[in-house]
Design a protein around this motif. Structure first.
Motif, PDB file in Angstrom:
ATOM      1  N   PHE A  66     -46.273   1.869  37.857  1.00  0.00           N
ATOM      2  CA  PHE A  66     -45.808   2.403  36.576  1.00  0.00           C
ATOM      3  C   PHE A  66     -46.851   3.356  36.015  1.00  0.00           C
ATOM      4  N   HIS A  67     -46.371   4.301  35.200  1.00  0.00           N
ATOM      5  CA  HIS A  67     -47.200   5.403  34.712  1.00  0.00           C
ATOM      6  C   HIS A  67     -46.714   5.782  33.320  1.00  0.00           C
ATOM      7  N   VAL A  68     -47.641   5.877  32.371  1.00  0.00           N
ATOM      8  CA  VAL A  68     -47.300   6.210  30.994  1.00  0.00           C
ATOM      9  C   VAL A  68     -47.660   7.664  30.721  1.00  0.00           C
ATOM     10  N   SER A  69     -46.700   8.416  30.173  1.00  0.00           N
ATOM     11  CA  SER A  69     -46.930   9.820  29.851  1.00  0.00           C
ATOM     12  C   SER A  69     -46.152  10.178  28.591  1.00  0.00           C
ATOM     13  N   ASP A  70     -46.882  10.568  27.539  1.00  0.00           N
ATOM     14  CA  ASP A  70     -46.256  11.018  26.287  1.00  0.00           C
ATOM     15  C   ASP A  70     -45.249  10.006  25.747  1.00  0.00           C
ATOM     16  N   GLY A  71     -45.624   8.736  25.781  1.00  0.00           N
ATOM     17  CA  GLY A  71     -44.776   7.696  25.231  1.00  0.00           C
ATOM     18  C   GLY A  71     -43.612   7.295  26.111  1.00  0.00           C
ATOM     19  N   ARG A  72     -43.574   7.807  27.335  1.00  0.00           N
ATOM     20  CA  ARG A  72     -42.506   7.468  28.285  1.00  0.00           C
ATOM     21  C   ARG A  72     -43.081   6.678  29.448  1.00  0.00           C
ATOM     22  N   LEU A  73     -42.314   5.709  29.904  1.00  0.00           N
ATOM     23  CA  LEU A  73     -42.732   4.903  31.052  1.00  0.00           C
ATOM     24  C   LEU A  73     -42.017   5.405  32.299  1.00  0.00           C
ATOM     25  N   GLN A 132     -40.242  -3.926  26.738  1.00  0.00           N
ATOM     26  CA  GLN A 132     -41.268  -4.909  26.425  1.00  0.00           C
ATOM     27  C   GLN A 132     -42.575  -4.276  25.948  1.00  0.00           C
ATOM     28  N   THR A 133     -42.804  -3.024  26.316  1.00  0.00           N
ATOM     29  CA  THR A 133     -44.073  -2.380  25.972  1.00  0.00           C
ATOM     30  C   THR A 133     -43.910  -1.289  24.912  1.00  0.00           C
ATOM     31  N   GLY A 134     -42.712  -1.165  24.338  1.00  0.00           N
ATOM     32  CA  GLY A 134     -42.495  -0.200  23.268  1.00  0.00           C
ATOM     33  C   GLY A 134     -42.509   1.246  23.717  1.00  0.00           C
ATOM     34  N   LEU A 135     -42.150   1.493  24.966  1.00  0.00           N
ATOM     35  CA  LEU A 135     -42.137   2.845  25.515  1.00  0.00           C
ATOM     36  C   LEU A 135     -40.696   3.291  25.768  1.00  0.00           C
ATOM     37  N   GLU A 136     -40.498   4.597  25.837  1.00  0.00           N
ATOM     38  CA  GLU A 136     -39.196   5.141  26.193  1.00  0.00           C
ATOM     39  C   GLU A 136     -39.083   5.221  27.719  1.00  0.00           C
ATOM     40  N   PRO A 137     -37.898   4.957  28.274  1.00  0.00           N
ATOM     41  CA  PRO A 137     -37.736   5.083  29.723  1.00  0.00           C
ATOM     42  C   PRO A 137     -37.932   6.538  30.152  1.00  0.00           C
ATOM     43  N   GLY A 138     -38.690   6.733  31.216  1.00  0.00           N
ATOM     44  CA  GLY A 138     -38.954   8.068  31.733  1.00  0.00           C
ATOM     45  C   GLY A 138     -38.271   8.306  33.060  1.00  0.00           C
ATOM     46  N   GLU A 139     -39.020   8.834  34.021  1.00  0.00           N
ATOM     47  CA  GLU A 139     -38.467   9.150  35.334  1.00  0.00           C
ATOM     48  C   GLU A 139     -38.658   7.980  36.286  1.00  0.00           C
ATOM     49  N   PHE A 140     -37.647   7.728  37.098  1.00  0.00           N
ATOM     50  CA  PHE A 140     -37.742   6.739  38.167  1.00  0.00           C
ATOM     51  C   PHE A 140     -37.784   7.483  39.492  1.00  0.00           C
TER      52      PHE A 140
END
Length: 317
Positions: free
Chosen positions: A205-212, A244-252
């Motif tokens: 997993f990778h966090v970028s600009d509030g997106r997971l 669970q971590t308060g992030l927006e879904p990003g790219e899969f």
């Protein structure tokens, strides 16, 4: 083989064309080879698919019906750490039944039907304990990875298990820039005791600009039967992690090693390649449980899913 027409402008293409293009590439250009099951495959190596999970979107195939509730039940079962098929059979989820059934038939000579075997697993706890165990498969490694502590006399003593999933949730919350947000299933020391070594083996997993963002590396992939479930399940895990971590879904991002189609899947492959993707399924998670281990099947609602007819083919055990 019939082939559906599709737009060449990538911006106009339905994301499912990635899957169909991969299927076509393997079927028409893959290397034909023998495999563990004896069925034979056409295979390519080193593949990738990418999906944007924003606004509830999910990689849920529309060119055939994907039983997403079954895949969801399996994912929730993984998160319990259970390694016996009994709880799955109670929910009429037969994804894992063929492996212990094959062992039972081989060792006892009893040519019991799959339905009767599953029913007995549910009804008889002792029978389930003897014949329903899969060994330390996915869930065991995810939430209870075994550890061993070196002793002064040179021996090793079993230590506390490691809950990788819980650790990743905490690291995403407290150290989002880490490059170690990884869940690993490939425990080399225990592969020989598993009914099937993990195919979808490594999640990162990778966090970028509030997106997971999430990535799955799959060492071995049955594109016709397995991959539709794998895409849904991995994206679902990413969605749960994001909530669970308060992030927006990003790219899969999905990555395949040995990516193959079985030679006895001709009818399924050719029929699916004649179909055109349509619609944009959306997943809503109805509530936020206290932990990632507390989700229930009723928490997941899919809308705008109107798939074309189911396609079936034999599973290779």
């Amino acid at each position: 083989m019939a082939s559906a027409a599709f737009p060449t402008d990538s911006s106009a293409r339905h994301p499912e064309w990635q899957y169909l293009d991969l299927m076509r590439q393997i079927w028409e250009h893959g290397s034909e080879r023998r495999d563990r099951t004896g069925v034979g495959t056409r295979s390519v190596f080193g593949t990738m698919l990418r999906f944007d999970l924003a606004d509830g979107r999910m990689p849920l195939l529309t060119t055939k019906r994907v039983y997403w509730k079954t895949a969801t039940r399996e994912m929730l079962w993984f998160l319990t750490g259970d390694t016996n098929i009994r709880e799955l059979c109670k929910q009429n989820v037969q994804i894992w039944t063929d492996w212990p059934l094959d062992t039972y038939r081989r060792e006892t000579g009893d040519d019991i039907s799959r339905e009767d075997f599953s029913a007995r697993i549910v009804e008889d706890a002792a029978f389930a304990a003897r014949w329903g165990e899969l060994g330390p498969v996915y869930g065991k490694q995810w939430v209870d990875w075994p550890t061993y502590q070196y002793q002064a006399d040179g021996s090793y003593q079993k230590g506390p298990g490691i809950n990788q999933v819980a650790q990743v949730v905490e690291s995403l919350r407290n150290n989002p820039g880490s490059r170690r947000h990884i869940i690993e299933g490939w425990n080399v020391a225990q592969l020989d005791t598993m009914a099937l070594p993990p195919c979808h083996k490594t999640y990162q997993f990778h966090v970028s600009d509030g997106r997971l963002n999430g990535a799955l590396y799959q060492r071995s992939c049955d594109v016709a039967l397995g991959l539709p479930f794998n895409l849904w399940s991995a994206a679902l895990l990413q969605r749960m992690m994001a909530q669970q971590t308060g992030l927006e879904p990003g790219e899969f991002v999905w990555m395949g090693g040995d990516t193959h189609l079985y030679l006895n899947h001709t009818d399924l492959v050719e029929e699916q390649l004649s179909r055109t993707p349509d619609g944009e399924p959306v997943l809503t998670i109805a509530r936020k449980p206290d932990t990632i281990f507390d989700y229930k099947i009723d928490d997941f609602v899919v809308e705008n899913y109107q798939p074309q007819g189911a396609l079936k083919a034999p599973i290779a055990v």
